[in-house]
Enzyme design. Sequence first.
Site, short mmCIF file in Angstrom:
data_model
loop_
_atom_site.label_atom_id
_atom_site.label_comp_id
_atom_site.label_asym_id
_atom_site.label_seq_id
_atom_site.Cartn_x
_atom_site.Cartn_y
_atom_site.Cartn_z
N TRP A 15 28.31 54.28 18.11
CA TRP A 15 29.49 54.27 18.13
C TRP A 15 29.68 54.13 19.83
O TRP A 15 29.32 54.98 20.61
CB TRP A 15 30.56 55.06 17.55
CG TRP A 15 31.89 54.99 18.08
CD1 TRP A 15 32.28 55.61 19.05
CD2 TRP A 15 32.82 54.26 17.48
NE1 TRP A 15 33.52 55.38 19.32
CE2 TRP A 15 34.03 54.49 18.33
CE3 TRP A 15 33.03 53.27 16.50
CZ2 TRP A 15 35.27 53.71 18.07
CZ3 TRP A 15 34.46 52.81 16.14
CH2 TRP A 15 35.33 53.19 16.96
N ASP A 18 35.83 54.01 25.19
CA ASP A 18 36.18 53.83 26.39
C ASP A 18 35.03 53.88 27.45
O ASP A 18 34.00 54.66 27.35
CB ASP A 18 36.99 55.34 26.78
CG ASP A 18 38.06 55.53 25.87
OD1 ASP A 18 38.22 54.73 24.74
OD2 ASP A 18 38.64 56.54 26.29
N ASP A 142 41.17 62.62 30.47
CA ASP A 142 40.99 61.42 31.04
C ASP A 142 41.17 61.58 32.68
O ASP A 142 41.99 60.63 33.18
CB ASP A 142 41.77 60.39 30.63
CG ASP A 142 41.82 60.18 28.91
OD1 ASP A 142 40.78 60.88 28.45
OD2 ASP A 142 42.83 59.61 28.23
#
Length: 349
Positions: A15, A18, A142
Amino acid sequence: MNLRPKKHFTPVKGWMNDPNGLVFYKDKYHLFYQYNPYSCEWDHMHWGHAISEDLVNWEHLPIALVPDENGDIFSGSCVVDEENVSGLGSLENPALLAFYTSHHTETNREEQCLAYSLDGVNFIKFNKNPIIAGSANSPARDPFVFKNKILGGYSMCFTIETSVLFYHSNNLIHWKKTGEFILPEWSFQGMIECPCLFENSGKFVLMMSMDIAESEYNKFSEDVMPHNRLMQYLVGDFDGYTFKVSQIDKGPLLVDNGSDFYAGTLFSNIDDIILMAWIGNSDTCLSIPTEEEGFKGALTYPHKLSLVETDNGYRLHHQFYPQRESGSDTFINEYISSDGLTSITKCGQ
């Protein structure tokens, strides 16, 4: 039937979501990405890693960052410490610093952490992580790190979901909070992810990914099909401490009008403003059965961004990058974000 894209980056297996830590280092473009090597479902986040000389052909490298006692490895950014302000490299061999969020899967504690590399392949986690501490059930993730041309040193922005925090550091290790940005009412409201900031044409652009509720759908322009996961941008100024909106728009500005354009971020350590984003966050794209080929997820072809002044105010201008003109590799395409202002000069397959 082979469903693996020819022009979009995909993982060898597992998988991917981002893009993370896009950077030019030691004559190569480095691409890191959110990665689960164990299955084609989101879980056990690592940083996958690939390199390229042209942003078209990619060589897959070993996994860069793996989960540890602090948690899974969530999204972040990279910078090259050319002046060795961190002391983790040298002037002769600058360190590549990776800033990421550790997410503890049991407590939901999110903290900003640091790892570094002297060869661009093997990473060492900083022995005093976290560099910005967090607490249980308090989202904070992030980190996007960039040079601060006003105060000197570096700034970092990251999301606490409802707003964007700004921090400053002179050595890339010790950080102090300098401000907070709250979205204006006319923009899309919802959960913020993956903020990033850049300067162009004398203005600053703050981009962020959003997960919005259907109650926000009335803010879409008539030519855009409403969707809940998107990237929006705002035009304003940065005073060295925080971002402030200077252009008041009638409604939100989308980085891309499509429903599969999310978590985009920018390459550092290059002059051009190059964006890559995740395509695969809508129900339509997630239903494509690439699990049969052992992978899930793809990234956009790189976009070169610039800010242009239009009759409606400043808008993002996109170009595919690099541009290729011959045969099946034709990829000359440009457009202006939002307001239906679109100019496509040539579009390839």
